[in-house]
Enzyme design. Structure first.
Site, PDB file in Angstrom:
ATOM      1  N   ARG A  84       0.857  -1.193   0.000  1.00 19.94           N
ATOM      2  CA  ARG A  84       0.000   0.000   0.000  1.00 19.94           C
ATOM      3  C   ARG A  84       0.888   1.235   0.000  1.00 19.94           C
ATOM      4  NH1 ARG A  84      -4.949   2.145   2.618  1.00 19.94           N
ATOM      5  NH2 ARG A  84      -5.109   4.210   1.679  1.00 19.94           N
ATOM      6  N   ARG A  94      -6.369   0.167  -3.914  1.00 27.09           N
ATOM      7  CA  ARG A  94      -5.302  -0.196  -2.993  1.00 27.09           C
ATOM      8  C   ARG A  94      -5.184  -1.707  -2.850  1.00 27.09           C
ATOM      9  NH1 ARG A  94      -8.909   3.008   0.994  1.00 27.09           N
ATOM     10  NH2 ARG A  94      -8.843   4.197  -0.876  1.00 27.09           N
ATOM     11  N   ASP A  97      -6.275  -2.052   2.643  1.00 24.11           N
ATOM     12  CA  ASP A  97      -6.689  -0.907   3.450  1.00 24.11           C
ATOM     13  C   ASP A  97      -7.164  -1.449   4.789  1.00 24.11           C
ATOM     14  OD1 ASP A  97      -7.391   1.783   4.060  1.00 24.11           O
ATOM     15  OD2 ASP A  97      -9.475   1.335   3.569  1.00 24.11           O
TER      16      ASP A  97
END
Length: 165
Positions: A84, A94, A97
């Protein structure tokens, strides 16, 4: 002292399921975190700038001896280990998360740390898996149960149990 905390997990880049599994494994391997229980995985529509593919989302319930700040720092380390890159663009695609949703009954308003998560009440992709784990838990800000909050934003077309296919 042990506190029950809830962490959301989401991924829409690469092997989404593997990213979630690695995130859960990293939580389980963290010193100061005991039992980790996970909701089922949901596939959800993306929220953010296009083009983005669908997310896989889940919520983990963790028993922790870490402080809220230390837990947040650990979540950021786990995200970074999964590739990330935080570039300051909100809601971009992403690999992983991790958001701290709830930490016991605490209400925290600090720079870079707000608990309960400030947008939790409007996110069906967070509330649905959270409701699976803790429907009667009370949001310390609103005084409403997670089940009540989830019912308000529930959208079965946008937040679907994922079959792994």
């Amino acid at each position: 002292m042990t506190t029950t905390a809830f962490v959301s997990l989401g991924s829409n880049l690469g092997d989404r399921q593997v990213h979630l599994q690695r995130g859960l494994a990293a939580l389980r391997a963290t010193r100061g975190i005991g039992r980790v229980e996970s909701s089922q995985i949901y596939e959800t529509d993306p929220v953010g700038p296009p083009p983005q593919g669908p997310y896989l989302n889940a919520v983990a319930q963790v028993q922790t001896e870490l402080s809220p700040r230390a837990l947040l720092e650990r979540l950021l380390e786990i995200e970074a280990a999964e590739g990330r890159a935080r570039r300051g663009v909100r809601n971009e695609a992403r690999t992983l998360d991790l958001d701290l949703l709830l930490f016991g009954d605490c209400c925290i308003d600090e720079e870079e740390l707000t608990v309960p998560h400030p947008r939790m009440q409007e996110r069906a992709f967070v509330l649905e898996p959270l409701c699976e784990l803790a429907p009667e838990r009370v949001d310390p800000r609103s005084g409403e149960t997670i089940a009540e909050l989830a019912a308000r934003v529930r959208d079965p077309a946008a937040v679907r149990p994922w079959s792994g296919e």
